[in-house]
Design an enzyme around this catalytic site. Sequence first.
Site, PDB file in Angstrom:
ATOM      1  N   HIS A  99      18.836 -86.101  61.425  1.00 14.47           N
ATOM      2  CA  HIS A  99      19.308 -85.260  62.220  1.00 14.47           C
ATOM      3  C   HIS A  99      19.519 -85.108  63.807  1.00 14.47           C
ATOM      4  O   HIS A  99      19.043 -86.121  64.514  1.00 14.47           O
ATOM      5  CB  HIS A  99      18.854 -83.751  62.061  1.00 14.47           C
ATOM      6  CG  HIS A  99      17.514 -84.050  62.795  1.00 14.47           C
ATOM      7  ND1 HIS A  99      16.214 -84.515  61.586  1.00 14.47           N
ATOM      8  CD2 HIS A  99      16.813 -83.795  63.852  1.00 14.47           C
ATOM      9  CE1 HIS A  99      15.599 -84.850  62.304  1.00 14.47           C
ATOM     10  NE2 HIS A  99      15.046 -84.133  63.097  1.00 14.47           N
ATOM     11  N   HIS A 101      20.179 -83.208  67.418  1.00 14.33           N
ATOM     12  CA  HIS A 101      20.057 -82.455  67.882  1.00 14.33           C
ATOM     13  C   HIS A 101      20.807 -81.768  68.987  1.00 14.33           C
ATOM     14  O   HIS A 101      21.240 -82.851  69.713  1.00 14.33           O
ATOM     15  CB  HIS A 101      18.283 -81.991  68.924  1.00 14.33           C
ATOM     16  CG  HIS A 101      17.407 -82.140  67.798  1.00 14.33           C
ATOM     17  ND1 HIS A 101      16.156 -81.893  67.868  1.00 14.33           N
ATOM     18  CD2 HIS A 101      16.751 -83.335  67.860  1.00 14.33           C
ATOM     19  CE1 HIS A 101      15.430 -82.154  67.016  1.00 14.33           C
ATOM     20  NE2 HIS A 101      15.703 -83.513  67.149  1.00 14.33           N
TER      21      HIS A 101
HETATM   22  P1  AMP Z   1      12.278 -84.236  65.302  1.00 15.66           P
HETATM   23  O1  AMP Z   1      11.285 -84.075  65.959  1.00 15.66           O
HETATM   24  O2  AMP Z   1      13.322 -84.863  65.654  1.00 15.66           O
HETATM   25  O3  AMP Z   1      12.314 -84.425  64.022  1.00 15.66           O
HETATM   26  O4  AMP Z   1      13.355 -83.104  65.076  1.00 15.66           O
HETATM   27  C1  AMP Z   1      12.979 -81.650  63.989  1.00 15.66           C
HETATM   28  C2  AMP Z   1      13.517 -80.380  63.967  1.00 15.66           C
HETATM   29  O5  AMP Z   1      13.412 -79.411  63.748  1.00 15.66           O
HETATM   30  C3  AMP Z   1      12.199 -79.904  65.013  1.00 15.66           C
HETATM   31  O6  AMP Z   1      12.773 -79.423  66.382  1.00 15.66           O
HETATM   32  C4  AMP Z   1      11.977 -78.544  64.452  1.00 15.66           C
HETATM   33  O7  AMP Z   1      11.757 -76.962  65.419  1.00 15.66           O
HETATM   34  C5  AMP Z   1      12.340 -79.069  63.457  1.00 15.66           C
HETATM   35  N1  AMP Z   1      12.759 -77.786  62.129  1.00 15.66           N
HETATM   36  C6  AMP Z   1      11.756 -77.977  61.009  1.00 15.66           C
HETATM   37  N2  AMP Z   1      11.906 -77.358  60.268  1.00 15.66           N
HETATM   38  C7  AMP Z   1      12.987 -76.640  60.388  1.00 15.66           C
HETATM   39  C8  AMP Z   1      13.584 -75.781  59.758  1.00 15.66           C
HETATM   40  N3  AMP Z   1      13.310 -75.474  58.205  1.00 15.66           N
HETATM   41  N4  AMP Z   1      14.635 -75.111  59.862  1.00 15.66           N
HETATM   42  C9  AMP Z   1      14.986 -75.392  61.521  1.00 15.66           C
HETATM   43  N5  AMP Z   1      14.618 -76.058  62.682  1.00 15.66           N
HETATM   44  C10 AMP Z   1      13.834 -76.890  61.911  1.00 15.66           C
END
Ligand code: AMP
Length: 113
Positions: A99, A101
Amino acid sequence: MDDCIFCMIANKEIDSNIVYEDDKIMVFHDAGPCAPVHVLMIPKKHIASTDDLTEEDQELMGYMMCKIKDIAKTMELDNGYRVVINCGEDGQQTVKHLHIHIIGKRKLTWPPG
Ligand code: AMP
Ligand code: ZN
């Protein structure tokens, strides 16, 4: 992929706050935003991380990169923004579905912690 929360979001098996969607990608609001705008762009195809990209993903990744500016415009990030991809343990990747950001609407600090 079973048990992948972002695959579930892509398949609309769980709810998300969608900003943009097409046949290849989805963009939705991060559930724990770190800035006034914090959205995540995912490929609908399950790819675990940048470490798992293959040659066949080149077009998809190029497509995602070129979509960022459109999302930034939609989110009115006229004064700049940050694009982040975390990978693996040291990169603090918590969700194992690649993903991007897209973060903005405040002055961000650098370098990150
Ligand atoms: P990372 O640390 O780069 O893996 O980022 C994962 C991101 O996904 C974090 O910023 C979380 O807040 C976000 N996240 C996790 N679960 C969900 C969800 N169900 N819907 C939206 N964002 C999510
Ligand atoms: Zn997935």
